[in-house]
Design a protein around this motif. Sequence first.
Motif, PDB file in Angstrom:
ATOM      1  N   ASP A 101      -8.786  -0.899  -7.818  1.00 16.96           N
ATOM      2  CA  ASP A 101      -8.227   0.105  -6.911  1.00 16.96           C
ATOM      3  C   ASP A 101      -7.249   1.048  -7.605  1.00 16.96           C
ATOM      4  O   ASP A 101      -6.655   1.913  -6.973  1.00 16.96           O
ATOM      5  CB  ASP A 101      -7.553  -0.574  -5.712  1.00 16.96           C
ATOM      6  N   GLY A 102      -7.061   0.853  -8.931  1.00 15.33           N
ATOM      7  CA  GLY A 102      -6.202   1.741  -9.709  1.00 15.33           C
ATOM      8  C   GLY A 102      -4.756   1.282  -9.842  1.00 15.33           C
ATOM      9  O   GLY A 102      -3.980   1.901 -10.569  1.00 15.33           O
ATOM     10  N   VAL A 103      -4.371   0.208  -9.180  1.00 16.43           N
ATOM     11  CA  VAL A 103      -2.991  -0.280  -9.259  1.00 16.43           C
ATOM     12  C   VAL A 103      -2.805  -1.064 -10.557  1.00 16.43           C
ATOM     13  O   VAL A 103      -3.621  -1.924 -10.898  1.00 16.43           O
ATOM     14  CB  VAL A 103      -2.642  -1.160  -8.036  1.00 16.43           C
TER      15      VAL A 103
ATOM     16  N   TYR B  48       2.526   1.994  -3.414  1.00  9.89           N
ATOM     17  CA  TYR B  48       1.616   2.557  -4.410  1.00  9.89           C
ATOM     18  C   TYR B  48       0.894   3.809  -3.914  1.00  9.89           C
ATOM     19  O   TYR B  48       0.122   4.400  -4.664  1.00  9.89           O
ATOM     20  CB  TYR B  48       0.593   1.495  -4.862  1.00  9.89           C
ATOM     21  N   GLY B  49       1.109   4.176  -2.648  1.00 14.42           N
ATOM     22  CA  GLY B  49       0.396   5.320  -2.093  1.00 14.42           C
ATOM     23  C   GLY B  49      -1.105   5.107  -2.136  1.00 14.42           C
ATOM     24  O   GLY B  49      -1.888   6.032  -2.340  1.00 14.42           O
ATOM     25  N   ASN B  50      -1.523   3.841  -1.926  1.00  9.56           N
ATOM     26  CA  ASN B  50      -2.928   3.479  -2.057  1.00  9.56           C
ATOM     27  C   ASN B  50      -3.283   2.462  -0.969  1.00  9.56           C
ATOM     28  O   ASN B  50      -2.892   1.295  -1.056  1.00  9.56           O
ATOM     29  CB  ASN B  50      -3.178   2.885  -3.446  1.00  9.56           C
ATOM     30  N   TYR B  51      -4.002   2.911   0.034  1.00  8.93           N
ATOM     31  CA  TYR B  51      -4.371   2.031   1.135  1.00  8.93           C
ATOM     32  C   TYR B  51      -5.742   1.392   0.917  1.00  8.93           C
ATOM     33  O   TYR B  51      -6.332   0.846   1.841  1.00  8.93           O
ATOM     34  CB  TYR B  51      -4.284   2.779   2.468  1.00  8.93           C
ATOM     35  N   LEU B  52      -6.221   1.446  -0.314  1.00 10.60           N
ATOM     36  CA  LEU B  52      -7.495   0.805  -0.656  1.00 10.60           C
ATOM     37  C   LEU B  52      -7.283  -0.437  -1.509  1.00 10.60           C
ATOM     38  O   LEU B  52      -8.204  -0.916  -2.152  1.00 10.60           O
ATOM     39  CB  LEU B  52      -8.401   1.801  -1.392  1.00 10.60           C
ATOM     40  N   ILE B  53      -6.052  -0.992  -1.500  1.00 10.95           N
ATOM     41  CA  ILE B  53      -5.806  -2.219  -2.254  1.00 10.95           C
ATOM     42  C   ILE B  53      -6.634  -3.348  -1.645  1.00 10.95           C
ATOM     43  O   ILE B  53      -6.911  -3.363  -0.442  1.00 10.95           O
ATOM     44  CB  ILE B  53      -4.303  -2.570  -2.327  1.00 10.95           C
TER      45      ILE B  53
ATOM     46  N   ALA C 284       0.839  -1.202   0.000  1.00 13.42           N
ATOM     47  CA  ALA C 284       0.000   0.000   0.000  1.00 13.42           C
ATOM     48  C   ALA C 284       0.873   1.251   0.000  1.00 13.42           C
ATOM     49  O   ALA C 284       0.610   2.209  -0.743  1.00 13.42           O
ATOM     50  CB  ALA C 284      -0.927  -0.013   1.206  1.00 13.42           C
TER      51      ALA C 284
ATOM     52  N   THR D 177      -5.318  -3.042 -15.058  1.00 16.55           N
ATOM     53  CA  THR D 177      -5.438  -2.125 -13.934  1.00 16.55           C
ATOM     54  C   THR D 177      -6.548  -2.640 -13.026  1.00 16.55           C
ATOM     55  O   THR D 177      -7.664  -2.896 -13.482  1.00 16.55           O
ATOM     56  CB  THR D 177      -5.761  -0.696 -14.421  1.00 16.55           C
TER      57      THR D 177
END
Length: 168
Positions: free
Chosen positions: A147-149, A33-38, A30, A144
């Motif tokens: 969650d955008g990853v 990727y700067g994304n804690y919604l994985i 997380a 993709t």
Amino acid sequence: MGMSVTISAAAAEDAEQIFKLQYLAFQSEAELYGNYLIQPLTQSLDSLKGELATDTVLVARLGDEVVGTVRGTVDEDGTGRIAKLCVHPRLQGHGLGGRLLRAVEEALSGGGATTRFRLHTGHKSESNLRLYRKAGYTQVGGRTASDGVRLVILEKEAKDPTDFAVSA
């Protein structure tokens, strides 16, 4: 470490330990990727319990503690889909991820109908990509996630258990 790590099938009562481990182990992804919604961080405990009931779920244990886990299923087309491989941060880098990967491949091959294995990881996850390539996986695509990853999709052919070399 006085004890050795053992790998076995997960039991229903392992659900909470797996849930907590997954949350802890995927924090670094997380952050990367700067994304804690994985998905591994947003999965509910009930959803995980459902996977325990239907999928092949393995755990690595150090004594009574679950320190690694991996899940897999085999599709009707013979593809063994491997997911959510994770190892406790304090044990990463010691080969446990590779052991879990081999164990789930073996478990999914048990019925003999598995023709290939497929998994995915984030495109920036260099240590994961290194592990999978070392295990014989090659990139076959990408997509993709919701969650955008950006994910890298990797596959490898399953070995036929009746295939063995004979030397003279």
